[in-house]
Scaffold this active site. Structure first.
Site, mmCIF file in Angstrom:
data_model
loop_
_atom_site.group_PDB
_atom_site.id
_atom_site.type_symbol
_atom_site.label_atom_id
_atom_site.label_comp_id
_atom_site.label_asym_id
_atom_site.label_seq_id
_atom_site.Cartn_x
_atom_site.Cartn_y
_atom_site.Cartn_z
ATOM 1 N N CYS A 3 0.847 -1.196 0.000
ATOM 2 C CA CYS A 3 0.000 0.000 0.000
ATOM 3 C C CYS A 3 0.882 1.246 0.000
ATOM 4 C CB CYS A 3 -0.926 -0.011 1.217
ATOM 5 S SG CYS A 3 -1.798 1.555 1.435
ATOM 6 N N CYS A 6 0.551 3.400 3.200
ATOM 7 C CA CYS A 6 1.177 2.733 4.355
ATOM 8 C C CYS A 6 2.695 2.902 4.286
ATOM 9 C CB CYS A 6 0.814 1.252 4.400
ATOM 10 S SG CYS A 6 -0.824 0.904 5.105
ATOM 11 N N ASP A 29 0.018 16.761 -1.312
ATOM 12 C CA ASP A 29 -0.248 15.956 -2.501
ATOM 13 C C ASP A 29 0.843 16.209 -3.539
ATOM 14 O OD1 ASP A 29 -3.103 14.575 -3.750
ATOM 15 O OD2 ASP A 29 -1.518 15.150 -5.167
ATOM 16 N N HIS A 45 -4.471 1.147 8.370
ATOM 17 C CA HIS A 45 -4.918 0.944 6.992
ATOM 18 C C HIS A 45 -6.419 0.702 6.947
ATOM 19 C CE1 HIS A 45 -4.670 -0.105 2.715
ATOM 20 N NE2 HIS A 45 -5.710 -0.874 3.016
ATOM 21 N N ASN A 85 -12.593 10.583 -1.993
ATOM 22 C CA ASN A 85 -13.113 9.786 -3.098
ATOM 23 C C ASN A 85 -13.239 8.341 -2.623
ATOM 24 O OD1 ASN A 85 -13.167 11.938 -4.964
ATOM 25 N ND2 ASN A 85 -10.959 11.738 -5.278
ATOM 26 N N HIS A 96 -6.103 3.459 0.213
ATOM 27 C CA HIS A 96 -5.900 3.706 1.643
ATOM 28 C C HIS A 96 -6.641 5.014 1.886
ATOM 29 C CE1 HIS A 96 -3.056 3.828 5.351
ATOM 30 N NE2 HIS A 96 -3.861 4.884 5.452
ATOM 31 N N HIS A 98 -8.108 8.436 2.399
ATOM 32 C CA HIS A 98 -7.447 9.748 2.498
ATOM 33 C C HIS A 98 -8.456 10.836 2.231
ATOM 34 C CE1 HIS A 98 -7.064 8.196 -1.602
ATOM 35 N NE2 HIS A 98 -7.152 9.454 -2.017
ATOM 36 N N HIS A 100 -8.720 14.787 1.033
ATOM 37 C CA HIS A 100 -8.034 15.909 0.409
ATOM 38 C C HIS A 100 -8.474 17.186 1.134
ATOM 39 C CE1 HIS A 100 -7.049 13.640 -3.412
ATOM 40 N NE2 HIS A 100 -8.065 12.912 -2.985
HETATM 41 P P1 5GP Z 1 -7.504 9.844 -5.096
HETATM 42 O O1 5GP Z 1 -7.545 10.006 -6.585
HETATM 43 O O2 5GP Z 1 -7.328 8.386 -4.704
HETATM 44 O O3 5GP Z 1 -8.653 10.502 -4.378
HETATM 45 O O4 5GP Z 1 -6.241 10.653 -4.598
HETATM 46 C C1 5GP Z 1 -4.948 10.134 -4.590
HETATM 47 C C2 5GP Z 1 -4.026 11.304 -4.492
HETATM 48 O O5 5GP Z 1 -2.744 10.836 -4.136
HETATM 49 C C3 5GP Z 1 -3.871 12.086 -5.803
HETATM 50 O O6 5GP Z 1 -4.275 13.431 -5.611
HETATM 51 C C4 5GP Z 1 -2.384 11.951 -6.125
HETATM 52 O O7 5GP Z 1 -1.833 13.130 -6.669
HETATM 53 C C5 5GP Z 1 -1.789 11.622 -4.770
HETATM 54 N N1 5GP Z 1 -0.573 10.808 -4.824
HETATM 55 C C6 5GP Z 1 -0.386 9.658 -5.550
HETATM 56 N N2 5GP Z 1 0.830 9.157 -5.328
HETATM 57 C C7 5GP Z 1 1.435 10.014 -4.434
HETATM 58 C C8 5GP Z 1 2.728 10.016 -3.825
HETATM 59 O O8 5GP Z 1 3.568 9.129 -4.042
HETATM 60 N N3 5GP Z 1 2.999 11.031 -2.974
HETATM 61 C C9 5GP Z 1 2.098 12.034 -2.718
HETATM 62 N N4 5GP Z 1 2.479 13.005 -1.876
HETATM 63 N N5 5GP Z 1 0.872 12.051 -3.278
HETATM 64 C C10 5GP Z 1 0.539 11.051 -4.124
HETATM 65 ZN ZN ZN Z 2 -2.422 1.445 3.572
#
Ligand code: 5GP
Ligand code: ZN
Length: 112
Positions: A3, A6, A29, A45, A85, A96, A98, A100
């Site tokens: 993950c 994680c 992000d 997790h 999301n 995992h 999260h 925003h």
């Molecule tokens: P989701 O689309 O799942 O709601 O959001 C995932 C978020 O994780 C995206 O906004 C993406 O830019 C961010 N993200 C993906 N990989 C990484 C990473 O390795 N480091 C950081 N800081 N953000 C990440």
């Molecule tokens: Zn995780």
């Protein structure tokens, strides 16, 4: 551990940390969509918001308490938006949980 978040929480993958306590970790992000774009994640997790029931319901409160603190630290006096999301229709890309935290500019009224 496969993950991504994680691994970030464990420090195996670097991140720009903005906040941490015993239950929550927050970092910038990598592809920001607002002047302030912070991801707030539980250290435990949890796949997504649909799991925030029963003994995991407290995670929502932990996240929002951290979000209020981070928004203050980031100087988001004009307001902020919190988005999570959940699942494919919402385009969740990291499984995992999260949240925003977005702010620092006037956002669009529409959210979809
Ligand atoms: P989701 O689309 O799942 O709601 O959001 C995932 C978020 O994780 C995206 O906004 C993406 O830019 C961010 N993200 C993906 N990989 C990484 C990473 O390795 N480091 C950081 N800081 N953000 C990440
Ligand atoms: Zn995780």
């Amino acid at each position: 551990m496969d993950c991504l978040f994680c691994r970030i929480i464990a420090g195996e993958i670097p991140s720009a940390k903005v906040y941490e306590n015993d239950k929550v970790y927050a970092f910038r992000d990598i592809n920001p969509q607002a002047p302030t774009h912070v991801l707030i994640v539980p250290k435990e997790h949890v796949a997504d918001a649909s799991e925030l029931v029963g003994e995991k319901a407290h995670i929502a409160a932990d996240i929002f308490a951290a979000a209020a603190e981070i928004a203050k630290n980031e100087g988001l006096t004009g307001g902020f938006r919190i988005v999570t999301n959940c699942g494919d229709d919402a385009c969740q890309s990291v499984h995992h949980l999260h949240f925003h935290l977005l702010g620092g500019a006037k956002m669009a009224e529409r959210m979809s």
